[in-house]
Design a protein around this motif. Structure first.
Motif, PDB file in Angstrom:
ATOM      1  N   ASP A  34       4.867   7.356  -4.136  1.00 26.05           N
ATOM      2  CA  ASP A  34       4.418   6.122  -3.481  1.00 26.05           C
ATOM      3  C   ASP A  34       3.275   6.346  -2.503  1.00 26.05           C
ATOM      4  O   ASP A  34       2.337   5.542  -2.438  1.00 26.05           O
ATOM      5  N   THR A  37       0.152   6.670  -4.477  1.00 19.82           N
ATOM      6  CA  THR A  37      -0.218   5.388  -5.069  1.00 19.82           C
ATOM      7  C   THR A  37      -0.826   4.447  -4.035  1.00 19.82           C
ATOM      8  O   THR A  37      -1.897   3.861  -4.259  1.00 19.82           O
ATOM      9  N   GLU A  54       2.109  -6.230 -11.105  1.00 20.84           N
ATOM     10  CA  GLU A  54       2.704  -4.897 -11.181  1.00 20.84           C
ATOM     11  C   GLU A  54       3.463  -4.807 -12.498  1.00 20.84           C
ATOM     12  O   GLU A  54       4.483  -5.481 -12.698  1.00 20.84           O
ATOM     13  N   HIS A 114      -1.653  -3.126 -11.544  1.00 22.01           N
ATOM     14  CA  HIS A 114      -1.236  -1.737 -11.357  1.00 22.01           C
ATOM     15  C   HIS A 114      -0.052  -1.429 -12.256  1.00 22.01           C
ATOM     16  O   HIS A 114       0.829  -2.278 -12.460  1.00 22.01           O
ATOM     17  N   ARG A 116       2.522   2.167 -13.276  1.00 22.19           N
ATOM     18  CA  ARG A 116       2.795   3.584 -13.043  1.00 22.19           C
ATOM     19  C   ARG A 116       3.896   4.056 -13.985  1.00 22.19           C
ATOM     20  O   ARG A 116       4.968   3.446 -14.064  1.00 22.19           O
ATOM     21  N   TYR A 117       3.613   5.140 -14.696  1.00 20.91           N
ATOM     22  CA  TYR A 117       4.579   5.769 -15.602  1.00 20.91           C
ATOM     23  C   TYR A 117       5.089   4.763 -16.630  1.00 20.91           C
ATOM     24  O   TYR A 117       6.279   4.724 -16.948  1.00 20.91           O
ATOM     25  N   GLU A 145      -1.435   4.805 -13.548  1.00 17.83           N
ATOM     26  CA  GLU A 145      -1.009   6.141 -13.143  1.00 17.83           C
ATOM     27  C   GLU A 145       0.018   6.660 -14.147  1.00 17.83           C
ATOM     28  O   GLU A 145       0.998   5.981 -14.441  1.00 17.83           O
ATOM     29  N   GLU A 146      -0.231   7.853 -14.658  1.00 16.39           N
ATOM     30  CA  GLU A 146       0.631   8.406 -15.696  1.00 16.39           C
ATOM     31  C   GLU A 146       0.855   9.905 -15.473  1.00 16.39           C
ATOM     32  O   GLU A 146      -0.005  10.597 -14.912  1.00 16.39           O
ATOM     33  N   THR A 254       0.406  13.873 -11.722  1.00 23.68           N
ATOM     34  CA  THR A 254       0.236  12.433 -11.915  1.00 23.68           C
ATOM     35  C   THR A 254      -1.247  12.124 -11.837  1.00 23.68           C
ATOM     36  O   THR A 254      -1.900  12.428 -10.831  1.00 23.68           O
ATOM     37  N   SER A 256      -4.055   9.336 -11.717  1.00 23.18           N
ATOM     38  CA  SER A 256      -4.354   7.941 -11.423  1.00 23.18           C
ATOM     39  C   SER A 256      -5.805   7.675 -11.793  1.00 23.18           C
ATOM     40  O   SER A 256      -6.698   8.421 -11.390  1.00 23.18           O
TER      41      SER A 256
END
Length: 270
Positions: A34, A37, A54, A114, A116-117, A145-146, A254, A256
Protein backbone atom coordinates in the motif's frame (compact mmCIF):
# COMPACT_ATOMS: atom_id res chain seq x y z
CA UNK A 1 -23.67 -10.15 -10.97
CA UNK A 2 -22.54 -12.10 -14.01
CA UNK A 3 -20.80 -15.33 -13.15
CA UNK A 4 -17.63 -16.89 -14.46
CA UNK A 5 -17.75 -20.67 -15.11
CA UNK A 6 -18.13 -22.80 -12.00
CA UNK A 7 -14.67 -24.25 -12.59
CA UNK A 8 -13.06 -20.83 -12.32
CA UNK A 9 -10.47 -20.63 -9.51
CA UNK A 10 -12.00 -17.27 -8.60
CA UNK A 11 -15.23 -18.96 -7.47
CA UNK A 12 -14.22 -22.27 -5.95
CA UNK A 13 -10.48 -22.75 -6.12
CA UNK A 14 -7.18 -21.39 -4.88
CA UNK A 15 -7.99 -17.75 -5.66
CA UNK A 16 -11.61 -17.56 -4.51
CA UNK A 17 -12.77 -15.66 -1.44
CA UNK A 18 -13.94 -19.01 -0.07
CA UNK A 19 -10.36 -20.27 -0.03
CA UNK A 20 -8.78 -20.92 3.35
CA UNK A 21 -7.47 -17.66 4.86
CA UNK A 22 -8.00 -15.66 1.66
CA UNK A 23 -8.58 -12.46 3.60
CA UNK A 24 -5.24 -12.97 5.37
CA UNK A 25 -3.56 -13.18 1.96
CA UNK A 26 -5.25 -10.00 0.73
CA UNK A 27 -4.40 -8.07 3.88
CA UNK A 28 -0.79 -9.22 3.70
CA UNK A 29 -0.58 -7.73 0.20
CA UNK A 30 -2.03 -4.47 1.48
CA UNK A 31 0.44 -4.21 4.34
CA UNK A 32 3.42 -4.72 2.10
CA UNK A 33 2.43 -2.77 -1.02
CA UNK A 34 0.00 0.00 0.00
CA UNK A 35 2.73 2.52 0.82
CA UNK A 36 4.32 1.92 -2.60
CA UNK A 37 0.94 2.21 -4.34
CA UNK A 38 -0.13 5.41 -2.61
CA UNK A 39 3.29 6.89 -3.31
CA UNK A 40 2.77 6.26 -7.03
CA UNK A 41 -0.75 7.71 -6.93
CA UNK A 42 0.40 10.77 -4.97
CA UNK A 43 2.84 11.47 -7.78
CA UNK A 44 -0.08 12.08 -10.14
CA UNK A 45 -1.89 15.44 -10.32
CA UNK A 46 -4.93 14.11 -8.45
CA UNK A 47 -7.76 16.58 -7.89
CA UNK A 48 -10.31 16.42 -5.07
CA UNK A 49 -13.09 16.20 -7.66
CA UNK A 50 -11.71 13.21 -9.59
CA UNK A 51 -13.87 10.20 -10.38
CA UNK A 52 -11.85 7.02 -9.77
CA UNK A 53 -12.29 3.32 -10.53
CA UNK A 54 -10.56 0.64 -8.47
CA UNK A 55 -10.59 -2.67 -10.36
CA UNK A 56 -10.25 -5.85 -8.32
CA UNK A 57 -10.66 -3.88 -5.11
CA UNK A 58 -10.04 -6.82 -2.74
CA UNK A 59 -10.42 -5.65 0.85
CA UNK A 60 -10.62 -2.04 -0.23
CA UNK A 61 -7.60 -0.24 1.19
CA UNK A 62 -6.81 1.71 -1.99
CA UNK A 63 -10.48 2.45 -2.71
CA UNK A 64 -10.83 3.88 0.82
CA UNK A 65 -7.64 5.90 0.37
CA UNK A 66 -8.95 7.33 -2.91
CA UNK A 67 -12.26 8.21 -1.26
CA UNK A 68 -10.35 10.35 1.22
CA UNK A 69 -8.04 11.79 -1.44
CA UNK A 70 -10.92 12.76 -3.77
CA UNK A 71 -13.69 13.84 -1.36
CA UNK A 72 -15.59 15.77 -4.04
CA UNK A 73 -15.41 12.94 -6.57
CA UNK A 74 -16.85 9.47 -6.98
CA UNK A 75 -14.94 6.28 -6.18
CA UNK A 76 -16.14 3.00 -7.68
CA UNK A 77 -14.66 -0.17 -6.15
CA UNK A 78 -15.33 -3.17 -8.41
CA UNK A 79 -14.68 -6.80 -7.59
CA UNK A 80 -16.02 -10.18 -8.64
CA UNK A 81 -16.77 -10.85 -4.98
CA UNK A 82 -17.42 -7.77 -2.87
CA UNK A 83 -17.80 -9.45 0.53
CA UNK A 84 -14.66 -7.78 1.91
CA UNK A 85 -15.71 -4.25 0.86
CA UNK A 86 -17.57 -1.79 3.09
CA UNK A 87 -19.66 0.82 1.30
CA UNK A 88 -20.16 2.68 4.58
CA UNK A 89 -16.50 3.66 4.77
CA UNK A 90 -17.15 6.83 2.72
CA UNK A 91 -20.14 8.71 1.32
CA UNK A 92 -18.49 9.00 -2.10
CA UNK A 93 -17.74 5.27 -2.35
CA UNK A 94 -19.76 2.92 -4.56
CA UNK A 95 -19.29 -0.85 -4.45
CA UNK A 96 -19.83 -2.85 -7.65
CA UNK A 97 -19.91 -6.64 -7.52
CA UNK A 98 -19.26 -7.41 -11.15
CA UNK A 99 -17.26 -9.48 -13.59
CA UNK A 100 -15.26 -6.79 -15.34
CA UNK A 101 -14.21 -9.19 -18.12
CA UNK A 102 -17.76 -9.35 -19.49
CA UNK A 103 -18.10 -7.28 -22.66
CA UNK A 104 -21.26 -5.74 -21.25
CA UNK A 105 -19.41 -4.24 -18.29
CA UNK A 106 -19.32 -0.47 -18.92
CA UNK A 107 -18.44 1.37 -15.71
CA UNK A 108 -18.39 4.85 -17.22
CA UNK A 109 -15.63 7.40 -17.63
CA UNK A 110 -12.93 8.08 -15.02
CA UNK A 111 -10.10 10.46 -14.28
CA UNK A 112 -8.12 7.65 -12.62
CA UNK A 113 -8.32 3.87 -12.97
CA UNK A 114 -6.16 1.71 -10.72
CA UNK A 115 -5.73 -2.06 -10.54
CA UNK A 116 -3.32 -4.16 -8.50
CA UNK A 117 -2.54 -7.86 -8.88
CA UNK A 118 -5.53 -8.30 -11.17
CA UNK A 119 -4.65 -8.41 -14.86
CA UNK A 120 -2.05 -11.18 -14.51
CA UNK A 121 -4.93 -13.51 -13.51
CA UNK A 122 -7.15 -12.67 -16.50
CA UNK A 123 -7.20 -14.85 -19.61
CA UNK A 124 -7.38 -11.90 -22.04
CA UNK A 125 -5.23 -9.53 -20.02
CA UNK A 126 -3.93 -7.49 -22.98
CA UNK A 127 -7.48 -7.00 -24.25
CA UNK A 128 -8.61 -5.93 -20.77
CA UNK A 129 -5.89 -3.29 -20.57
CA UNK A 130 -7.13 -1.89 -23.89
CA UNK A 131 -10.70 -1.81 -22.54
CA UNK A 132 -9.64 -0.10 -19.32
CA UNK A 133 -7.81 2.56 -21.33
CA UNK A 134 -11.09 3.34 -23.12
CA UNK A 135 -12.81 3.97 -19.75
CA UNK A 136 -10.54 6.95 -19.10
CA UNK A 137 -11.75 10.50 -19.44
CA UNK A 138 -9.58 12.73 -21.65
CA UNK A 139 -6.46 13.44 -19.62
CA UNK A 140 -7.22 10.52 -17.28
CA UNK A 141 -4.61 8.15 -15.85
CA UNK A 142 -4.43 4.35 -15.89
CA UNK A 143 -2.23 2.79 -13.18
CA UNK A 144 -1.63 -0.97 -13.21
CA UNK A 145 0.49 -2.87 -10.69
CA UNK A 146 1.41 -6.52 -11.15
CA UNK A 147 3.82 -9.05 -9.61
CA UNK A 148 6.88 -10.19 -11.53
CA UNK A 149 8.05 -13.48 -10.02
CA UNK A 150 11.77 -14.20 -10.08
CA UNK A 151 12.73 -17.76 -11.09
CA UNK A 152 12.22 -20.13 -8.17
CA UNK A 153 15.50 -21.89 -8.86
CA UNK A 154 17.50 -18.72 -8.24
CA UNK A 155 16.62 -18.59 -4.54
CA UNK A 156 19.63 -19.30 -2.29
CA UNK A 157 17.40 -21.49 -0.08
CA UNK A 158 16.56 -25.02 -1.36
CA UNK A 159 13.23 -25.24 0.51
CA UNK A 160 12.19 -21.88 -0.95
CA UNK A 161 13.11 -23.19 -4.41
CA UNK A 162 10.75 -26.14 -3.89
CA UNK A 163 7.90 -24.10 -2.44
CA UNK A 164 8.09 -21.28 -4.96
CA UNK A 165 8.35 -23.69 -7.87
CA UNK A 166 5.15 -25.37 -6.66
CA UNK A 167 3.47 -22.02 -6.00
CA UNK A 168 4.36 -20.60 -9.40
CA UNK A 169 3.41 -23.81 -11.21
CA UNK A 170 0.01 -23.84 -9.52
CA UNK A 171 -0.70 -20.25 -10.47
CA UNK A 172 0.24 -21.00 -14.09
CA UNK A 173 -2.17 -23.93 -14.06
CA UNK A 174 -4.87 -21.51 -12.85
CA UNK A 175 -4.18 -19.33 -15.88
CA UNK A 176 -2.05 -16.64 -14.25
CA UNK A 177 1.07 -15.18 -15.83
CA UNK A 178 3.44 -13.96 -13.16
CA UNK A 179 5.98 -12.53 -15.63
CA UNK A 180 3.49 -10.57 -17.79
CA UNK A 181 4.18 -7.36 -15.84
CA UNK A 182 7.35 -6.78 -17.85
CA UNK A 183 5.17 -5.99 -20.88
CA UNK A 184 3.10 -3.33 -19.12
CA UNK A 185 4.90 -0.11 -20.15
CA UNK A 186 4.94 -1.08 -23.83
CA UNK A 187 1.33 -2.24 -23.64
CA UNK A 188 0.18 1.10 -22.22
CA UNK A 189 2.05 2.94 -24.97
CA UNK A 190 0.49 0.71 -27.67
CA UNK A 191 -2.92 1.71 -26.34
CA UNK A 192 -2.13 5.36 -27.15
CA UNK A 193 -1.44 6.39 -23.56
CA UNK A 194 1.20 9.06 -23.11
CA UNK A 195 3.61 10.03 -20.32
CA UNK A 196 4.15 6.31 -19.69
CA UNK A 197 6.36 5.59 -16.70
CA UNK A 198 7.04 2.70 -14.34
CA UNK A 199 8.61 1.77 -11.01
CA UNK A 200 9.33 -1.36 -9.00
CA UNK A 201 8.91 -2.50 -5.42
CA UNK A 202 10.90 -5.46 -4.11
CA UNK A 203 8.94 -8.08 -2.18
CA UNK A 204 10.46 -9.52 0.97
CA UNK A 205 10.34 -13.12 2.14
CA UNK A 206 11.83 -13.57 5.59
CA UNK A 207 13.45 -10.73 7.45
CA UNK A 208 11.35 -11.58 10.51
CA UNK A 209 8.65 -8.88 10.79
CA UNK A 210 9.26 -7.78 7.21
CA UNK A 211 8.00 -11.08 5.78
CA UNK A 212 4.79 -10.99 3.79
CA UNK A 213 4.93 -14.47 2.28
CA UNK A 214 3.80 -16.65 5.17
CA UNK A 215 0.09 -15.75 4.66
CA UNK A 216 0.43 -16.43 0.91
CA UNK A 217 2.07 -19.81 1.37
CA UNK A 218 -0.33 -20.74 4.19
CA UNK A 219 -3.32 -19.95 1.98
CA UNK A 220 -1.91 -21.96 -0.94
CA UNK A 221 -0.60 -24.86 1.16
CA UNK A 222 -3.68 -27.14 0.98
CA UNK A 223 -3.67 -26.95 -2.82
CA UNK A 224 0.09 -27.50 -3.05
CA UNK A 225 -0.06 -30.47 -0.66
CA UNK A 226 -3.06 -32.02 -2.41
CA UNK A 227 -1.20 -31.85 -5.71
CA UNK A 228 1.85 -33.55 -4.23
CA UNK A 229 3.97 -30.53 -5.14
CA UNK A 230 5.35 -30.00 -1.62
CA UNK A 231 5.37 -31.96 1.63
CA UNK A 232 4.49 -31.19 5.23
CA UNK A 233 8.21 -31.39 5.91
CA UNK A 234 8.77 -28.54 3.44
CA UNK A 235 6.22 -26.38 5.26
CA UNK A 236 7.78 -27.17 8.63
CA UNK A 237 11.24 -26.31 7.33
CA UNK A 238 9.91 -23.05 5.85
CA UNK A 239 8.26 -22.10 9.17
CA UNK A 240 11.54 -22.74 10.97
CA UNK A 241 13.45 -20.71 8.42
CA UNK A 242 11.15 -17.72 8.98
CA UNK A 243 12.36 -17.54 12.60
CA UNK A 244 15.97 -17.13 11.47
CA UNK A 245 16.99 -13.44 11.27
CA UNK A 246 19.51 -14.39 8.57
CA UNK A 247 16.72 -15.64 6.28
CA UNK A 248 15.98 -12.91 3.74
CA UNK A 249 14.93 -13.57 0.14
CA UNK A 250 13.45 -11.61 -2.79
CA UNK A 251 10.81 -13.75 -4.56
CA UNK A 252 9.22 -11.04 -6.70
CA UNK A 253 9.10 -7.43 -7.81
CA UNK A 254 5.85 -5.48 -8.01
CA UNK A 255 5.94 -3.48 -11.23
CA UNK A 256 3.77 -0.38 -11.36
CA UNK A 257 3.20 1.22 -14.76
CA UNK A 258 1.05 4.20 -15.62
CA UNK A 259 0.06 6.36 -18.55
CA UNK A 260 -2.32 9.16 -19.50
CA UNK A 261 -5.05 9.33 -22.10
CA UNK A 262 -4.38 12.23 -24.48
CA UNK A 263 -6.71 15.20 -24.29
CA UNK A 264 -7.67 17.98 -21.97
CA UNK A 265 -8.97 17.26 -18.49
CA UNK A 266 -12.39 18.72 -17.60
CA UNK A 267 -10.69 21.58 -15.67
CA UNK A 268 -8.02 22.29 -18.28
CA UNK A 269 -8.60 24.40 -21.43
CA UNK A 270 -8.09 22.48 -24.67
Amino acid sequence: MTQQPATSPYHSGLLSNDAHRERDRLESIQRSVDAFTTGILNGLPIEASWNCLELGAGTGSIAYWLAGRCPDGRIVAADLDARHLDADRAVNLEIQEADITREGYAPGSFDLIHARYLFCHLAERDHMVARAARWLSPGGWLVIEEPYHLPAGTSPFPVVQRILDAYQRTYREHGADMTWARALPALLARNTLTEVAFAGNLGCMGGLDQDRWLPLITQAAPTLLAGGLITEADLTEFATLLKDPAFIDIPQVTISAWGRRPGATPDTPA
